[in-house]
Enzyme design. Structure first.
Site, PDB file in Angstrom:
ATOM      1  N   ALA A 395       8.552  51.649  14.851  1.00  0.00           N
ATOM      2  CA  ALA A 395       7.101  51.873  14.770  1.00  0.00           C
ATOM      3  C   ALA A 395       6.511  52.076  16.163  1.00  0.00           C
ATOM      4  O   ALA A 395       6.982  51.473  17.136  1.00  0.00           O
ATOM      5  CB  ALA A 395       6.440  50.682  14.077  1.00  0.00           C
ATOM      6  N   GLY A 398       6.849  57.571  17.217  1.00  0.00           N
ATOM      7  CA  GLY A 398       6.943  58.636  18.211  1.00  0.00           C
ATOM      8  C   GLY A 398       8.377  59.006  18.521  1.00  0.00           C
ATOM      9  O   GLY A 398       8.737  60.196  18.552  1.00  0.00           O
ATOM     10  N   LYS A 399       9.225  57.999  18.740  1.00  0.00           N
ATOM     11  CA  LYS A 399      10.633  58.262  19.056  1.00  0.00           C
ATOM     12  C   LYS A 399      11.392  58.736  17.822  1.00  0.00           C
ATOM     13  O   LYS A 399      12.281  59.589  17.915  1.00  0.00           O
ATOM     14  CB  LYS A 399      11.265  57.002  19.641  1.00  0.00           C
ATOM     15  CG  LYS A 399      10.605  56.499  20.908  1.00  0.00           C
ATOM     16  CD  LYS A 399      11.262  55.228  21.395  1.00  0.00           C
ATOM     17  CE  LYS A 399      10.531  54.661  22.593  1.00  0.00           C
ATOM     18  NZ  LYS A 399       9.151  54.215  22.258  1.00  0.00           N
ATOM     19  N   CYS A 518       9.483  48.783  27.773  1.00  0.00           N
ATOM     20  CA  CYS A 518       8.344  49.220  28.583  1.00  0.00           C
ATOM     21  C   CYS A 518       7.954  48.105  29.548  1.00  0.00           C
ATOM     22  O   CYS A 518       6.766  47.823  29.742  1.00  0.00           O
ATOM     23  CB  CYS A 518       7.161  49.612  27.693  1.00  0.00           C
ATOM     24  SG  CYS A 518       6.632  48.314  26.562  1.00  0.00           S
TER      25      CYS A 518
END
Length: 653
Positions: A395, A398-399, A518
């Site tokens: 979730a 995007g990836k 991240c």
């Protein structure tokens, strides 16, 4: 021609400086003559201004053209001489006579004789006053010369340069032609600019020499004084910023600028305290981030976290190419350009008159709003067509949608997320982007080896502290504590082990695991990967396939990691202008390996469907015979899957 009187004849016998044009050519002026006394020149200019004021009154026109021509030429000559300062005593007297004659002739018919005489008497009286004040002017000049001797050597040289330029200054060019007014003004401005540059350089050098040395504040303060100091600093952050700059300057040239008796650790402690106060970090997180960089680079990192990163979109090649998307947005007034040579689908948005997340192209699934840094793990994984892929923490999608685009909707993607609410956005984005080869699941990633295995490639974008996206979420500065990092690193280690166990080393095209976060902390990145390499010796790090980014740490603050950790990549906001990110690519060599734990030997057996540890007698016998028994390979039952799909379709309709 009317008969000339004695005054008109007198005007014809003017000196060379006042001569009339001869044969249509203007007479040459004596430009080299200089007044001997500058004060006298100043007084004569004042007198000339008085005369010009009287001449500015409205006068009747003369019927004789020749007299008008003569008077006009004389007045222009007087003005030129006045501007250039070309006056001597005879010229001055002649100028006053000319003014008197002009007043007599022009006002003879229209003005009262008594008023004109009074004006001439007043003018002559002023001239006498100017002549009597010449001696006082000489005294003032002498006093000014004495004062100038008290100037510094630098100012004396500047004054000499300025006076020399004044002597060389001329209203004619090299060919002898008179300059235009704008050219004269340009010369004056150039001269003034040069003088200002010299003075500015002198002032800069003086300030650098007189700059006071920075004195480090005393650290031995009681609690009350510390509270007062923090309150004062909070009121005026400019003081804190200045102190940060001074401490950094001292640390960069520590041997030259440090205080006697103060070591480097004291300066570092003061700098960390000021940074935490200025940028709003808690002490633990600031220490964690500060130690990643040199002093100057650490300041750049903290400053970059205060600036938002550029808006980036990814073109969905399942529906439209990057060029088509760019043209559509440009037609809507969007200012954009390719995100870089490293990506063929990324576009960076600079300015947009319409919301990027609400255009018809966005709703149609032509592009995805996605940070540039989140391109990296997918590009590193490099999925192939017809492969079986697991996105363990997928979730909001995007990836996952990027993986589907690279696979051209072939093969199968299992998009899993432990958060049920986030799965809704994952499903919505897959539908919008036209993804057809994806299965969405809701499991804890640590359970996946027992749920399903045998994947060709696995992408693990692990949950992290978010220290790389502080510009998006400033609450990270104060919300993350030491306990949070301890819990996160524990979960990350469990997830990476599960990902390795779920991958099939016998895959013909894959056998790769990409671990990414991240975050920029070593505790969440290098330490986690190093732990996985120790626990799973049947794996190794390989090149990430990314052409840019900084190499990972192979040692940090006394800790030594596996040498291959320099193959991992780090991305920072202050160097790459994208969110902080970490990417590591792992290759699984074998599905079996030996393990030594607490002096008890065990054999780990598996093929990507899950591992089993045993230390019983049978396994010890296997170890003695050096035989490794593999579990049965888990395969998909197409008939069973087809029944499940049909059952689901019936419920739907």
């Amino acid at each position: 021609m009317a008969k000339l009187n004695h005054k008109q004849r007198k005007r014809q016998s003017l000196p060379a400086d006042f001569s009339e044009p001869i044969n249509g050519k203007p007479a040459k002026k004596n430009l080299n003559s200089k007044p001997k006394n500058k004060t006298k020149v100043k007084k004569t200019r004042l007198a000339s201004n008085k005369i010009q004021k009287n001449q500015s009154k409205q006068i009747p026109s003369d019927e004789e053209d020749s007299d008008d021509h003569i008077k006009k030429d004389k007045r222009e000559s007087l003005k030129d001489l006045e501007r250039l300062g070309q006056f001597n005593d005879d010229d001055f007297e002649l100028m006053s006579d000319e003014a008197g004659d002009y007043i007599d002739e022009e006002f003879d018919d229209n003005a009262d004789e008594s008023n004109m005489d009074n004006d001439i008497d007043n003018h002559n009286n002023k001239m006498k006053m100017f002549e009597n004040s010449e001696e006082e002017g000489d005294i003032e000049l002498n006093g000014a010369e004495e004062d100038s001797e008290s100037f510094s050597e630098e100012h004396t040289e500047t004054g000499n340069t300025e006076s020399a330029e004044e002597e060389n200054y001329s209203d004619v060019d090299s060919d002898g032609n008179e300059l235009l007014e704008i050219e004269k003004e340009s010369k004056k401005l150039d001269k003034k600019r040069k003088i200002d540059e010299v003075l500015a350089e002198e002032e800069l050098q003086t300030q650098m020499q007189q700059r006071e040395a920075f004195v480090l504040p005393q650290q031995e303060l009681d609690d009350a004084e510390m509270e007062v100091e923090e309150e004062d600093a909070a009121e005026d952050l400019q003081i804190v910023q200045t102190r940060i700059q001074e401490v950094v300057r001292v640390l960069n040239r520590f041997q030259e600028l440090r205080d006697e008796g103060r070591d480097r650790a004291e300066y570092i402690a003061q700098l960390k305290k000021d940074l935490a106060l200025y940028y709003g970090y808690n002490d633990y997180l600031l220490n964690l981030l500060f130690d990643l960089f040199p002093v100057s680079e650490a300041i750049e990192f903290f400053e970059a976290n205060e600036v938002p990163r550029p808006v980036v979109i990814r073109a969905n090649t399942l529906k439209a190419g990057r060029k088509d998307v760019a043209n559509s947005l440009i037609n809507r007034g969007v200012n954009l350009e390719p995100v870089g040579k490293w990506s063929k689908v990324g576009l960076q948005i600079f300015d947009s008159p319409v919301p990027i997340g609400a255009t018809p192209e966005y709703l149609a699934g032509h592009y995805m709003l996605q940070a540039a840094s989140s391109f990296m793990p997918v590009m590193s994984l490099a999925p192939k067509e017809n492969e079986k892929i697991l996105d363990m923490c997928a979730a909001p999608g995007g990836k996952t949608t990027f993986l589907a685009a690279l696979m051209k909707n072939t093969g199968s993607i299992f998009a899993n997320d432990a958060n049920k609410d986030r799965c809704k956005s994952l499903v919505a984005n897959c539908y919008r982007m036209g993804v057809k080869n994806c299965v969405v699941s809701h499991y804890d990633g640590r359970q996946f080896p027992s749920v399903m295995g045998g994947f060709d490639r696995i992408l693990l974008d692990a949950p992290c502290s978010g220290t790389g996206v502080i510009s998006k979420d400033p609450s990270v500065k104060i919300s993350k504590s030491e306990e949070d990092f301890r819990l996160l690193t524990h979960i990350q280690k469990e997830l990476i082990i599960s990902a390795i166990d779920s991958c099939d080393a016998k895959s013909k095209t894959g056998g790769y695991i990409v671990y990414s976060t991240c975050s920029v902390t070593v505790e969440e990145n290098e330490e986690v990967v190093n732990y996985a390499l120790k626990k799973r010796p049947n794996c190794k790090l390989v090149d990430s396939g990314l052409d840019f980014g900084k190499d990972g740490f192979s040692s940090f603050k006394g800790k030594s990691f596996h040498k291959s950790l320099n193959l991992t990549k780090r991305f920072y906001p202050h160097t790459h202008n994208m969110d902080g990110f970490y990417v590591a690519k792992i290759k699984k060599i074998s599905n079996t390996f030996k393990k030594v734990d607490n002096d008890e030997e065990g054999v780990i057996i598996g093929n990507g469907s899950g591992y089993m540890t045993s230390t019983n007698k049978k396994q010890k016998k296997l170890m003695k015979n050096e035989k490794l028994v593999e579990q049965e390979e888990v395969k998909f039952n197409d008939d069973e899957d087809e029944k499940i799909i049909k059952r689901g379709l019936k419920k739907k309709f």
